[in-house]
Scaffold this motif. Structure first.
Motif, PDB file in Angstrom:
ATOM      1  N   MET A   1       0.823  -1.211   0.000  1.00  0.00           N
ATOM      2  CA  MET A   1       0.000   0.000   0.000  1.00  0.00           C
ATOM      3  C   MET A   1       0.859   1.264   0.000  1.00  0.00           C
ATOM      4  SD  MET A   1      -2.962  -1.294  -0.297  1.00  0.00           S
ATOM      5  CE  MET A   1      -3.973   0.173  -0.153  1.00  0.00           C
ATOM      6  N   GLU A   2       1.908   1.283   0.806  1.00  0.00           N
ATOM      7  CA  GLU A   2       2.739   2.497   0.890  1.00  0.00           C
ATOM      8  C   GLU A   2       3.591   2.706  -0.358  1.00  0.00           C
ATOM      9  OE1 GLU A   2       4.920   2.555   4.550  1.00  0.00           O
ATOM     10  OE2 GLU A   2       3.139   3.038   5.747  1.00  0.00           O
ATOM     11  N   LYS A   3       3.830   1.616  -1.102  1.00  0.00           N
ATOM     12  CA  LYS A   3       4.622   1.749  -2.319  1.00  0.00           C
ATOM     13  C   LYS A   3       3.761   2.057  -3.546  1.00  0.00           C
ATOM     14  CE  LYS A   3       8.139  -0.638  -5.082  1.00  0.00           C
ATOM     15  NZ  LYS A   3       9.005  -1.851  -5.189  1.00  0.00           N
ATOM     16  N   HIS A   4       2.643   1.333  -3.673  1.00  0.00           N
ATOM     17  CA  HIS A   4       1.859   1.432  -4.906  1.00  0.00           C
ATOM     18  C   HIS A   4       0.570   2.247  -4.753  1.00  0.00           C
ATOM     19  CE1 HIS A   4       4.531  -1.432  -6.827  1.00  0.00           C
ATOM     20  NE2 HIS A   4       4.377  -2.254  -5.798  1.00  0.00           N
ATOM     21  N   TYR A   5       0.161   2.525  -3.518  1.00  0.00           N
ATOM     22  CA  TYR A   5      -1.056   3.297  -3.287  1.00  0.00           C
ATOM     23  C   TYR A   5      -0.776   4.447  -2.320  1.00  0.00           C
ATOM     24  CZ  TYR A   5      -3.166  -0.824  -5.413  1.00  0.00           C
ATOM     25  OH  TYR A   5      -3.484  -1.846  -6.280  1.00  0.00           O
ATOM     26  N   LYS A   6       0.399   4.992  -2.428  1.00  0.00           N
ATOM     27  CA  LYS A   6       0.865   5.985  -1.463  1.00  0.00           C
ATOM     28  C   LYS A   6       0.069   7.293  -1.496  1.00  0.00           C
ATOM     29  CE  LYS A   6       4.643   7.162  -4.648  1.00  0.00           C
ATOM     30  NZ  LYS A   6       6.119   7.132  -4.806  1.00  0.00           N
ATOM     31  N   HIS A   7      -0.654   7.541  -2.573  1.00  0.00           N
ATOM     32  CA  HIS A   7      -1.432   8.783  -2.647  1.00  0.00           C
ATOM     33  C   HIS A   7      -2.897   8.573  -2.227  1.00  0.00           C
ATOM     34  CE1 HIS A   7       1.961  10.827  -4.253  1.00  0.00           C
ATOM     35  NE2 HIS A   7       2.020  10.066  -5.333  1.00  0.00           N
ATOM     36  N   HIS A   8      -3.233   7.348  -1.810  1.00  0.00           N
ATOM     37  CA  HIS A   8      -4.565   7.107  -1.263  1.00  0.00           C
ATOM     38  C   HIS A   8      -4.658   7.721   0.128  1.00  0.00           C
ATOM     39  CE1 HIS A   8      -5.379   4.452  -4.535  1.00  0.00           C
ATOM     40  NE2 HIS A   8      -6.396   3.811  -3.956  1.00  0.00           N
ATOM     41  N   SER A   9      -5.844   8.152   0.505  1.00  0.00           N
ATOM     42  CA  SER A   9      -6.056   8.547   1.897  1.00  0.00           C
ATOM     43  C   SER A   9      -6.045   7.276   2.740  1.00  0.00           C
ATOM     44  CB  SER A   9      -7.398   9.266   2.056  1.00  0.00           C
ATOM     45  OG  SER A   9      -8.464   8.345   1.847  1.00  0.00           O
ATOM     46  N   GLN A  10      -5.896   7.450   4.042  1.00  0.00           N
ATOM     47  CA  GLN A  10      -5.887   6.277   4.907  1.00  0.00           C
ATOM     48  C   GLN A  10      -7.222   5.546   4.844  1.00  0.00           C
ATOM     49  OE1 GLN A  10      -3.889   6.580   8.611  1.00  0.00           O
ATOM     50  NE2 GLN A  10      -5.106   5.030   9.621  1.00  0.00           N
ATOM     51  N   ASP A  11      -8.321   6.278   4.825  1.00  0.00           N
ATOM     52  CA  ASP A  11      -9.642   5.644   4.760  1.00  0.00           C
ATOM     53  C   ASP A  11      -9.804   4.844   3.475  1.00  0.00           C
ATOM     54  OD1 ASP A  11     -10.318   6.643   7.217  1.00  0.00           O
ATOM     55  OD2 ASP A  11     -11.496   8.329   6.439  1.00  0.00           O
ATOM     56  N   ALA A  12      -9.356   5.428   2.353  1.00  0.00           N
ATOM     57  CA  ALA A  12      -9.490   4.739   1.071  1.00  0.00           C
ATOM     58  C   ALA A  12      -8.615   3.493   1.029  1.00  0.00           C
ATOM     59  CB  ALA A  12      -9.118   5.682  -0.073  1.00  0.00           C
ATOM     60  N   ALA A  13      -7.411   3.606   1.596  1.00  0.00           N
ATOM     61  CA  ALA A  13      -6.502   2.454   1.619  1.00  0.00           C
ATOM     62  C   ALA A  13      -7.072   1.326   2.469  1.00  0.00           C
ATOM     63  CB  ALA A  13      -5.138   2.884   2.159  1.00  0.00           C
ATOM     64  N   LEU A  14      -7.614   1.669   3.638  1.00  0.00           N
ATOM     65  CA  LEU A  14      -8.182   0.652   4.521  1.00  0.00           C
ATOM     66  C   LEU A  14      -9.434   0.025   3.913  1.00  0.00           C
ATOM     67  CD1 LEU A  14      -7.667   2.349   8.007  1.00  0.00           C
ATOM     68  CD2 LEU A  14      -6.398   0.416   7.046  1.00  0.00           C
ATOM     69  N   ALA A  15     -10.200   0.821   3.171  1.00  0.00           N
ATOM     70  CA  ALA A  15     -11.390   0.287   2.502  1.00  0.00           C
ATOM     71  C   ALA A  15     -10.984  -0.740   1.444  1.00  0.00           C
ATOM     72  CB  ALA A  15     -12.195   1.419   1.866  1.00  0.00           C
ATOM     73  N   LEU A  16      -9.917  -0.426   0.705  1.00  0.00           N
ATOM     74  CA  LEU A  16      -9.423  -1.347  -0.315  1.00  0.00           C
ATOM     75  C   LEU A  16      -8.881  -2.626   0.330  1.00  0.00           C
ATOM     76  CD1 LEU A  16      -8.869  -1.891  -3.271  1.00  0.00           C
ATOM     77  CD2 LEU A  16      -6.745  -0.577  -3.075  1.00  0.00           C
TER      78      LEU A  16
END
Length: 469
Positions: free
Chosen positions: A29-44
């Motif tokens: 997540m931190e490498k490939h989805y680093k521009h996601h918000s925390q909420d969006a990352a956790l939802a994914l």
């Protein structure tokens, strides 16, 4: 927009198990989805958790799904028996170190190993252990103090000046060095190592760059030291064309400070999550060199090694300048590190945890103790030792036992007898806590040739405390 920063407890809160998947998920997540918000990352991540099979073909999320689909971790079996390996100086190596080395020689990735005469029990691989493995790297076989190393500068100041101007040498030794856990230098030094792109490319290192900058050019605790002494060159065919005789020398021993320690702690934890081993060898968990974690650790390890080297160079530069000296020659080597090498026609990763590289023609320094000589050596490339030698005399007594055995009065008496001035230091580093360096050198005659010695005279250490060589 700030970059994504996830913690293990964030994933556990949405139902992720206590398993290797957590570190893998955070890395992805931190490498490939680093521009996601925390909420969006956790939802994914929640979607992946609920139906991992649906994401198994995804280029990035598939790595997380793979870990979730594996329902239970399977302990990796060891080889039935330890592979054979050579032991140098077995008569003065403790049983605990032999037991640890035997465990390392049962790892399924192990190809070869050797035990040096200064060996003693450590964590995972014994200190003084050399371990060659196939396509893997073992953080704890490198050690906590990544890139711990020796650096010897031979200077043009007449050796007799060390005694004549002892007060000045001692004053500058104190002024130009700093020791101890968490210690930083009073004025930050500039160095190209701080601009290494790995500091920006690896999430862990981003948070360590400021600490690394502050601690650059300082030394750790335990057996780390900086000392003035007398170098005697005995080999007329030495690499620097120095005439045999006595010279002034500056010798230091330390490593990569907090940077290396945190790299070691982080990747050891990751390795233990992805590599389930029996309890007796769990500290020898490895990272596959073809994995993202393995490649990351290798990059971070090499950065820590470069950083350790820079520490020594700044210390030496300041002291050489303060004394108005000119550098005639330098010898330096790592002894907590891993190298890509070829042995018996096979490409291997060779870990030397408290062992000196001693390939044919390689130069190194093997110290004794604060009152005993160290040796400048040239490697003989002995294959049975995997081109290695000891990294020092090696402890024959634990730190706690040393503090219980020796007294300050005894230590002072020995220092006076040997003509050594000690600044700092503790009873845990008393000379008697170490093996006889001459016996250790005798046990490794096939491994190195001696081309000179270093005799300590003014020694600077921390005030005492734990350290792993």
């Amino acid at each position: 927009m700030s970059k994504l920063k996830l913690r293990g407890k964030d994933l556990r809160a949405i139902g992720y198990p206590e398993a290797p998947v957590i570190s893998v998920a955070i890395g992805v997540m931190e490498k490939h989805y680093k521009h996601h918000s925390q909420d969006a990352a956790l939802a994914l991540l929640t979607q992946v958790l609920q139906d991992p099979a649906a994401f198994s073909a995804d280029e990035h999320l598939g790595k997380i799904a793979e870990k979730l689909i594996v329902e239970e971790s399977v302990e990796i079996p060891l080889l039935p028996e330890a592979l054979p390996y050579q032991i140098f100086g077995k008569e003065f190596i403790e049983e605990g170190a032999l037991r640890q080395m035997n465990g390392a020689m049962r790892l399924p990735v192990t190809a070869a190993g050797a035990l040096m005469p200064d060996a003693h029990q450590g964590y995972g691989l014994p200190i003084g252990g050399v371990l060659a493995v196939r396509n893997a790297v073992i953080p704890y076989a490198v050690g906590v103090d990544i890139g711990c190393r020796m650096c010897l500068s031979i200077l043009d100041i007449p050796a007799v000046n060390l005694e004549k101007n002892a007060a000045q040498f001692k004053r500058e030794l104190i002024a130009q060095t700093a020791f101890g856990a968490g210690m930083s230098w009073k004025k930050p030094e500039d160095d190209a190592v701080l601009d290494n792109p790995a500091f920006q490319e690896i999430g862990l290192l981003k948070h360590l760059q400021a600490k690394a900058a502050a601690q650059l050019s300082t030394s750790g605790s335990g057996n780390h030291f900086v000392e003035w002494g007398l170098v005697e060159i005995t080999d007329p065919a030495n690499e620097w064309n120095l005439a045999p005789g006595v010279y002034l020398g500056l010798l230091s021993h330390s490593g990569s400070r907090g940077l290396g320690a945190q790299i070691a702690a982080h990747y050891t934890k990751v390795a233990q999550e992805v590599c389930q081993l029996p309890r007796e060898v769990q500290h020898l968990a490895w990272l596959d060199m073809d994995s993202d974690n393995g490649r990351e650790y290798w990059t971070a390890m090499n950065l820590a090694g470069d950083y350790a080297s820079a520490n020594h160079h700044h210390i030496h530069r300041r002291l050489i300048k303060a004394m108005g000296a000119t550098l005639l020659a330098r010898v330096e080597n790592h002894h907590n590190f891993a190298w890509k090498e070829t042995h018996n026609g096979e490409n291997l990763i060779v870990h030397r945890k408290g062992a000196t590289p001693a390939g044919k023609g390689a130069l190194g320094v093997i110290p004794g103790s604060m009152t005993e000589p160290g040796f400048i050596v040239r490697g003989r490339g002995f294959e049975g030792a995997l081109d290695s030698a000891s990294h020092g005399a090696g402890r024959q007594m634990s730190r706690s036992k040393a503090t219980q055995t020796f007294t300050g009065h005894e230590l002072n008496r020995i220092l006076i007898e040997k003509g050594v001035t000690l600044v700092g230091g503790g009873l845990d580093e008393a000379p008697g806590a170490y093996k006889d360096i001459r016996a250790v050198m005798a046990a490794q005659k096939p491994l190195v040739d001696v081309i000179g010695t270093f005799l300590p005279k003014i020694v600077r250490m921390a005030d005492g405390g734990p350290s792993e060589d």
